[in-house]
Design a protein around this motif. Structure first.
Motif, PDB file in Angstrom:
ATOM      1  N   ASN A  17       0.829  -1.198   0.000  1.00  0.00           N
ATOM      2  CA  ASN A  17       0.000   0.000   0.000  1.00  0.00           C
ATOM      3  C   ASN A  17       0.871   1.258   0.000  1.00  0.00           C
ATOM      4  OD1 ASN A  17      -2.602   1.505   0.428  1.00  0.00           O
ATOM      5  ND2 ASN A  17      -1.552   2.049   2.325  1.00  0.00           N
ATOM      6  N   THR A  44     -11.993  -4.554   6.206  1.00  0.00           N
ATOM      7  CA  THR A  44     -11.366  -3.246   6.016  1.00  0.00           C
ATOM      8  C   THR A  44     -11.214  -2.898   4.547  1.00  0.00           C
ATOM      9  OG1 THR A  44     -10.145  -3.521   8.069  1.00  0.00           O
ATOM     10  CG2 THR A  44      -9.308  -1.883   6.539  1.00  0.00           C
ATOM     11  N   TYR A  45     -10.823  -3.876   3.732  1.00  0.00           N
ATOM     12  CA  TYR A  45     -10.522  -3.608   2.324  1.00  0.00           C
ATOM     13  C   TYR A  45     -11.555  -4.281   1.422  1.00  0.00           C
ATOM     14  CZ  TYR A  45      -6.085  -1.837   4.050  1.00  0.00           C
ATOM     15  OH  TYR A  45      -5.132  -1.116   4.723  1.00  0.00           O
ATOM     16  N   ASP A  87      -9.517   5.663  -0.017  1.00  0.00           N
ATOM     17  CA  ASP A  87      -8.518   4.669   0.366  1.00  0.00           C
ATOM     18  C   ASP A  87      -8.000   4.946   1.775  1.00  0.00           C
ATOM     19  OD1 ASP A  87      -6.747   2.453  -0.112  1.00  0.00           O
ATOM     20  OD2 ASP A  87      -5.131   3.894  -0.422  1.00  0.00           O
ATOM     21  N   GLY A  89      -9.099   2.538   4.790  1.00  0.00           N
ATOM     22  CA  GLY A  89      -7.977   1.762   5.296  1.00  0.00           C
ATOM     23  C   GLY A  89      -7.528   2.212   6.665  1.00  0.00           C
TER      24      GLY A  89
END
Length: 228
Positions: A136, A177-178, A205, A209
């Protein structure tokens, strides 16, 4: 557990120790509020106390660690209000950095961005949280540094250091979460040269996140506050 990257031939011991500790803090290898000691880190890294001491001084100056009154050092433990403030600073800086970088993204860099996104997807699929966080950050760094001579990336990384410890708490809730691949949205926006869509993807994002993980941390420890 401290993860030590290989030392490059051109690196001094203090440069290597600083890079290793900085990366470990940024990727959530330390808990919020966790104390760190010179001797403990020196033993873990197989070095003398001096390069560790110098690295800790630099990290304290950057806000990644804090020096207590008794001269002990620990990882900062943000309260909800300060967490939200740092989160909003991330959004402000990173959306602007992405917008300024977009005109400089060529096919080679776009391919690198797609590769980092694929690495993140693979890490998520197997539950490798450390690799997910690294991929990430690699994605975001690759995007922002597309603009030559940018001075925003060091400022952004200083915020990643402050929020990194909260990322450690996400291991049990990765799938929740994603749920949406915001990187894919960012890549699509870049392909269309749509700056507003890119900024929206970066904002989502960060909120989905880091924001979600941090708020989950405060819920678990029973500390909630009004971010306003």
């Amino acid at each position: 557990m401290l993860v030590a990257a290989g030392r490059e031939a051109s690196e001094s011991a203090k440069q290597w120790v600083y890079r290793v500790l900085r990366r470990n803090i940024m990727t959530g290898q330390f808990e919020p509020g966790e104390p760190v000691t010179i001797n403990g880190l020196a033993d873990a890294l197989g070095v003398s106390a001096m390069p560790v001491r110098e690295a800790l001084h630099r990290l304290v100056a950057e806000g990644a660690l804090e020096l207590l009154d008794n001269r002990r050092v620990r990882v900062p433990d943000l309260d909800p209000q300060r967490f939200e403030e740092v989160l909003e600073a991330r959004i402000a800086l990173e959306t602007r950095a992405a917008e300024r970088a977009m005109p400089f993204i060529d096919d080679v860099r776009l391919a690198r961005l797609k590769a980092f996104d694929q690495q993140a997807d693979q890490a998520l699929a197997i539950g490798n949280f450390k690799r997910l966080v690294e991929a990430n950050f690699d994605f975001h760094r690759c995007l922002y540094e597309a603009r030559p001579g940018t001075i925003m990336l060091p400022l952004i990384e200083s915020l990643w250091l402050r929020l990194g410890p909260f990322m450690r708490r996400a291991g049990e809730t990765l799938s929740q979460t994603y749920q949406v691949d915001r990187h894919a949205e960012a890549l699509a926006a870049i392909g269309r040269r749509d700056a507003e869509a890119l900024k929206a993807a970066i904002t989502a994002d960060i909120r989905d996140g880091t924001g979600h993980l941090g708020r989950g941390h405060f819920e678990r420890i029973g500390v909630l506050g009004n971010p306003d």
